[in-house]
Design a protein around this motif. Sequence first.
Motif, PDB file in Angstrom:
ATOM      1  N   MET A   1       0.824  -1.209   0.000  1.00  0.00           N
ATOM      2  CA  MET A   1       0.000   0.000   0.000  1.00  0.00           C
ATOM      3  C   MET A   1       0.861   1.263   0.000  1.00  0.00           C
ATOM      4  SD  MET A   1      -3.267   0.452   2.445  1.00  0.00           S
ATOM      5  CE  MET A   1      -3.423  -1.319   2.386  1.00  0.00           C
ATOM      6  N   LEU A   2       1.959   1.247   0.756  1.00  0.00           N
ATOM      7  CA  LEU A   2       2.839   2.409   0.782  1.00  0.00           C
ATOM      8  C   LEU A   2       3.495   2.636  -0.574  1.00  0.00           C
ATOM      9  CD1 LEU A   2       4.535   1.898   4.269  1.00  0.00           C
ATOM     10  CD2 LEU A   2       2.814   3.593   3.668  1.00  0.00           C
ATOM     11  N   ILE A   3       3.874   1.558  -1.238  1.00  0.00           N
ATOM     12  CA  ILE A   3       4.468   1.700  -2.570  1.00  0.00           C
ATOM     13  C   ILE A   3       3.421   2.198  -3.565  1.00  0.00           C
ATOM     14  CG2 ILE A   3       5.465   0.372  -4.480  1.00  0.00           C
ATOM     15  CD1 ILE A   3       6.936  -1.291  -2.414  1.00  0.00           C
ATOM     16  N   ALA A   4       2.191   1.714  -3.433  1.00  0.00           N
ATOM     17  CA  ALA A   4       1.129   2.204  -4.320  1.00  0.00           C
ATOM     18  C   ALA A   4       0.851   3.685  -4.083  1.00  0.00           C
ATOM     19  CB  ALA A   4      -0.148   1.391  -4.102  1.00  0.00           C
ATOM     20  N   LEU A   5       1.020   4.142  -2.840  1.00  0.00           N
ATOM     21  CA  LEU A   5       0.765   5.547  -2.528  1.00  0.00           C
ATOM     22  C   LEU A   5       1.765   6.476  -3.211  1.00  0.00           C
ATOM     23  CD1 LEU A   5      -1.222   7.210  -0.810  1.00  0.00           C
ATOM     24  CD2 LEU A   5       0.425   7.100   1.060  1.00  0.00           C
TER      25      LEU A   5
ATOM     26  N   SER B   1       0.320   6.223  -7.260  1.00  0.00           N
ATOM     27  CA  SER B   1      -1.028   6.710  -7.567  1.00  0.00           C
ATOM     28  C   SER B   1      -1.900   6.597  -6.318  1.00  0.00           C
ATOM     29  CB  SER B   1      -1.633   5.895  -8.715  1.00  0.00           C
ATOM     30  OG  SER B   1      -2.992   6.202  -8.889  1.00  0.00           O
ATOM     31  N   PRO B   2      -2.449   7.697  -5.810  1.00  0.00           N
ATOM     32  CA  PRO B   2      -3.349   7.609  -4.645  1.00  0.00           C
ATOM     33  C   PRO B   2      -4.606   6.788  -4.931  1.00  0.00           C
ATOM     34  CG  PRO B   2      -2.593   9.867  -4.963  1.00  0.00           C
ATOM     35  CD  PRO B   2      -2.156   9.095  -6.169  1.00  0.00           C
ATOM     36  N   GLN B   3      -5.102   6.840  -6.168  1.00  0.00           N
ATOM     37  CA  GLN B   3      -6.285   6.035  -6.511  1.00  0.00           C
ATOM     38  C   GLN B   3      -5.979   4.541  -6.414  1.00  0.00           C
ATOM     39  OE1 GLN B   3      -5.073   8.493  -8.438  1.00  0.00           O
ATOM     40  NE2 GLN B   3      -6.618  10.096  -8.173  1.00  0.00           N
ATOM     41  N   LEU B   4      -4.781   4.159  -6.853  1.00  0.00           N
ATOM     42  CA  LEU B   4      -4.380   2.759  -6.754  1.00  0.00           C
ATOM     43  C   LEU B   4      -4.196   2.345  -5.294  1.00  0.00           C
ATOM     44  CD1 LEU B   4      -3.554   0.142  -8.098  1.00  0.00           C
ATOM     45  CD2 LEU B   4      -1.262   1.091  -8.442  1.00  0.00           C
ATOM     46  N   ALA B   5      -3.681   3.249  -4.476  1.00  0.00           N
ATOM     47  CA  ALA B   5      -3.554   2.946  -3.044  1.00  0.00           C
ATOM     48  C   ALA B   5      -4.921   2.764  -2.395  1.00  0.00           C
ATOM     49  CB  ALA B   5      -2.779   4.067  -2.349  1.00  0.00           C
TER      50      ALA B   5
ATOM     51  N   LEU C   1      -1.568  -4.239 -10.792  1.00  0.00           N
ATOM     52  CA  LEU C   1      -1.558  -2.822 -11.142  1.00  0.00           C
ATOM     53  C   LEU C   1      -0.359  -2.097 -10.531  1.00  0.00           C
ATOM     54  CD1 LEU C   1      -5.368  -2.017 -10.774  1.00  0.00           C
ATOM     55  CD2 LEU C   1      -4.066  -2.326 -12.877  1.00  0.00           C
ATOM     56  N   ILE C   2       0.015  -2.466  -9.299  1.00  0.00           N
ATOM     57  CA  ILE C   2       1.185  -1.840  -8.674  1.00  0.00           C
ATOM     58  C   ILE C   2       2.449  -2.211  -9.433  1.00  0.00           C
ATOM     59  CG2 ILE C   2       2.607  -1.827  -6.588  1.00  0.00           C
ATOM     60  CD1 ILE C   2       0.024  -2.189  -4.981  1.00  0.00           C
ATOM     61  N   LEU C   3       2.605  -3.483  -9.773  1.00  0.00           N
ATOM     62  CA  LEU C   3       3.782  -3.899 -10.545  1.00  0.00           C
ATOM     63  C   LEU C   3       3.807  -3.237 -11.917  1.00  0.00           C
ATOM     64  CD1 LEU C   3       3.969  -7.704  -9.636  1.00  0.00           C
ATOM     65  CD2 LEU C   3       5.367  -5.837  -8.747  1.00  0.00           C
ATOM     66  N   ASN C   4       2.638  -3.046 -12.510  1.00  0.00           N
ATOM     67  CA  ASN C   4       2.574  -2.357 -13.797  1.00  0.00           C
ATOM     68  C   ASN C   4       3.024  -0.901 -13.673  1.00  0.00           C
ATOM     69  OD1 ASN C   4       1.751  -2.030 -16.611  1.00  0.00           O
ATOM     70  ND2 ASN C   4       0.061  -0.814 -15.791  1.00  0.00           N
ATOM     71  N   GLU C   5       2.581  -0.218 -12.594  1.00  0.00           N
ATOM     72  CA  GLU C   5       2.997   1.166 -12.381  1.00  0.00           C
ATOM     73  C   GLU C   5       4.499   1.266 -12.150  1.00  0.00           C
ATOM     74  OE1 GLU C   5       1.476   4.132 -12.373  1.00  0.00           O
ATOM     75  OE2 GLU C   5      -0.463   3.340 -13.006  1.00  0.00           O
ATOM     76  N   LEU C   6       5.058   0.339 -11.377  1.00  0.00           N
ATOM     77  CA  LEU C   6       6.490   0.367 -11.122  1.00  0.00           C
ATOM     78  C   LEU C   6       7.292   0.065 -12.385  1.00  0.00           C
ATOM     79  CD1 LEU C   6       6.709  -1.420  -7.649  1.00  0.00           C
ATOM     80  CD2 LEU C   6       6.904   1.013  -8.117  1.00  0.00           C
TER      81      LEU C   6
ATOM     82  N   MET D   1       6.306   0.751 -15.502  1.00  0.00           N
ATOM     83  CA  MET D   1       6.216   1.901 -16.389  1.00  0.00           C
ATOM     84  C   MET D   1       7.169   3.020 -15.987  1.00  0.00           C
ATOM     85  SD  MET D   1       4.002   1.094 -18.677  1.00  0.00           S
ATOM     86  CE  MET D   1       3.476   2.646 -19.402  1.00  0.00           C
ATOM     87  N   LYS D   2       7.490   3.101 -14.698  1.00  0.00           N
ATOM     88  CA  LYS D   2       8.491   4.055 -14.225  1.00  0.00           C
ATOM     89  C   LYS D   2       9.851   3.358 -14.210  1.00  0.00           C
ATOM     90  CE  LYS D   2       5.314   6.771 -11.389  1.00  0.00           C
ATOM     91  NZ  LYS D   2       4.097   6.274 -12.058  1.00  0.00           N
ATOM     92  N   PRO D   3      10.953   4.100 -14.072  1.00  0.00           N
ATOM     93  CA  PRO D   3      12.274   3.432 -14.017  1.00  0.00           C
ATOM     94  C   PRO D   3      12.524   2.753 -12.677  1.00  0.00           C
ATOM     95  CG  PRO D   3      12.534   5.792 -13.768  1.00  0.00           C
ATOM     96  CD  PRO D   3      11.088   5.568 -14.081  1.00  0.00           C
ATOM     97  N   LEU D   4      11.639   1.824 -12.299  1.00  0.00           N
ATOM     98  CA  LEU D   4      11.733   1.119 -11.017  1.00  0.00           C
ATOM     99  C   LEU D   4      11.593  -0.386 -11.220  1.00  0.00           C
ATOM    100  CD1 LEU D   4       9.540   3.505  -8.805  1.00  0.00           C
ATOM    101  CD2 LEU D   4      12.014   3.221  -8.682  1.00  0.00           C
ATOM    102  N   LEU D   5      12.224  -0.900 -12.276  1.00  0.00           N
ATOM    103  CA  LEU D   5      12.110  -2.332 -12.561  1.00  0.00           C
ATOM    104  C   LEU D   5      12.756  -3.202 -11.485  1.00  0.00           C
ATOM    105  CD1 LEU D   5      11.013  -4.349 -14.581  1.00  0.00           C
ATOM    106  CD2 LEU D   5      13.175  -4.212 -15.829  1.00  0.00           C
ATOM    107  N   PRO D   6      13.940  -2.864 -10.927  1.00  0.00           N
ATOM    108  CA  PRO D   6      14.462  -3.683  -9.818  1.00  0.00           C
ATOM    109  C   PRO D   6      13.538  -3.713  -8.607  1.00  0.00           C
ATOM    110  CG  PRO D   6      16.194  -2.291 -10.728  1.00  0.00           C
ATOM    111  CD  PRO D   6      14.918  -1.840 -11.353  1.00  0.00           C
ATOM    112  N   MET D   7      12.912  -2.573  -8.313  1.00  0.00           N
ATOM    113  CA  MET D   7      11.944  -2.530  -7.209  1.00  0.00           C
ATOM    114  C   MET D   7      10.759  -3.444  -7.484  1.00  0.00           C
ATOM    115  SD  MET D   7      10.665  -1.142  -4.342  1.00  0.00           S
ATOM    116  CE  MET D   7      11.623   0.350  -4.034  1.00  0.00           C
ATOM    117  N   ALA D   8      10.243  -3.420  -8.713  1.00  0.00           N
ATOM    118  CA  ALA D   8       9.112  -4.274  -9.067  1.00  0.00           C
ATOM    119  C   ALA D   8       9.486  -5.750  -8.968  1.00  0.00           C
ATOM    120  CB  ALA D   8       8.629  -3.933 -10.472  1.00  0.00           C
ATOM    121  N   THR D   9      10.689  -6.107  -9.416  1.00  0.00           N
ATOM    122  CA  THR D   9      11.129  -7.504  -9.349  1.00  0.00           C
ATOM    123  C   THR D   9      11.277  -7.972  -7.911  1.00  0.00           C
ATOM    124  OG1 THR D   9      12.339  -7.148 -11.420  1.00  0.00           O
ATOM    125  CG2 THR D   9      12.884  -9.118 -10.155  1.00  0.00           C
TER     126      THR D   9
END
Length: 338
Positions: free
Chosen positions: A184-188, A191-195, A259-264, A266-274
């Motif tokens: 939830m914190l990462i989603a925040l 995107s607040p809507q995703l959180a 959706l959270i993994l998709n948002e991460l 799309m941003k330059p946060l692929l290691p974080m998503a993995t």
Amino acid sequence: IWSILISSLSTSTVLTMTSHHWLLAWLGLELNTLSILPITMKLHHPRATEATMKYFLVQALAASLILFAGTLNAWQTGLWTITNPGPTTTAIITMAVLMKLGAAPTHLWYPDVLQGTTLNTALLVSTWQKLAPLALLYMMTNPPTDLLLLTGLLSALLGGWAGLNQTQTRKIMAHSSIAHMGWMLIALTTSPQLATLTLMTYMIMTTAMFSTLNNNATKTISDLGTTWSMSPTTMTLTLLTLTSLGGLPPLTGFMPKLLILNELTMKPLLPMATTLALASLPSLFFYIRMAYTTTLTTPPNTTNTEHKWRFKTTTTPTPMMTLALLLMPMTPILYTTT
């Protein structure tokens, strides 16, 4: 008196969620804490008293940090508004909110508090008590993104790892809540809507799971083995709830994680998503272990009867039980005479 406490709890939460002044937000958090303390200690058991003291100390420390940060912000900017705090105020308030949420690294109090209370109170702490602290993060226009990403990933990792060795269902649900707070914190930060979607999904799934556990008085994993003999429908719904909490497709719990993994991504946060996707595997393991005990074990591993082996304290003694209790002091005498 319980209706008064519940109404005070809901009123204080709404007060915090709708306030734009730091003092009103702090007042709502304090009223929220004071309202749930009698509910937590209603068992009058030493473990419940210990859980109440831990909860009170942690929440009081977090509230004092929020009051200090609000005063510091008023001193620096001359404003008491929540929406535009300074960087120092933002960092202090974020750490205080993480302490109130039970997110890592300030999460060690959370499993002990849930273990010392009833299942209904644990449900209240795991769901409703998250709303007021999260509202403060929502209202800040520039939350510390790096801090939230780091603590979110740490919460997802520690929530899964620490829950692997647990046998008590309340502690398992506590570590599940810690892991979900990380998501939830990462989603925040993205995107607040995703959180908000993640929070709603988490609350619905957690309420369904706690309702099942409370209906069957399930305290340990071994108690889950008797669910199938009580209600096959409950057993099936428990299996679906556990797999949904684990995030398996095509169930509801998979949607916010995807959706959270998709948002991460799309941003330059692929290691974080993995890393976040891999962090969900330990949590999935103990969900599957609970589902296995609930649905995939057969006799003689579970009982054939529809009642548990342990008696409740409110059970009316039968004549045979009364006779056995009367004969127990006479057993050595009968043995020596024969």
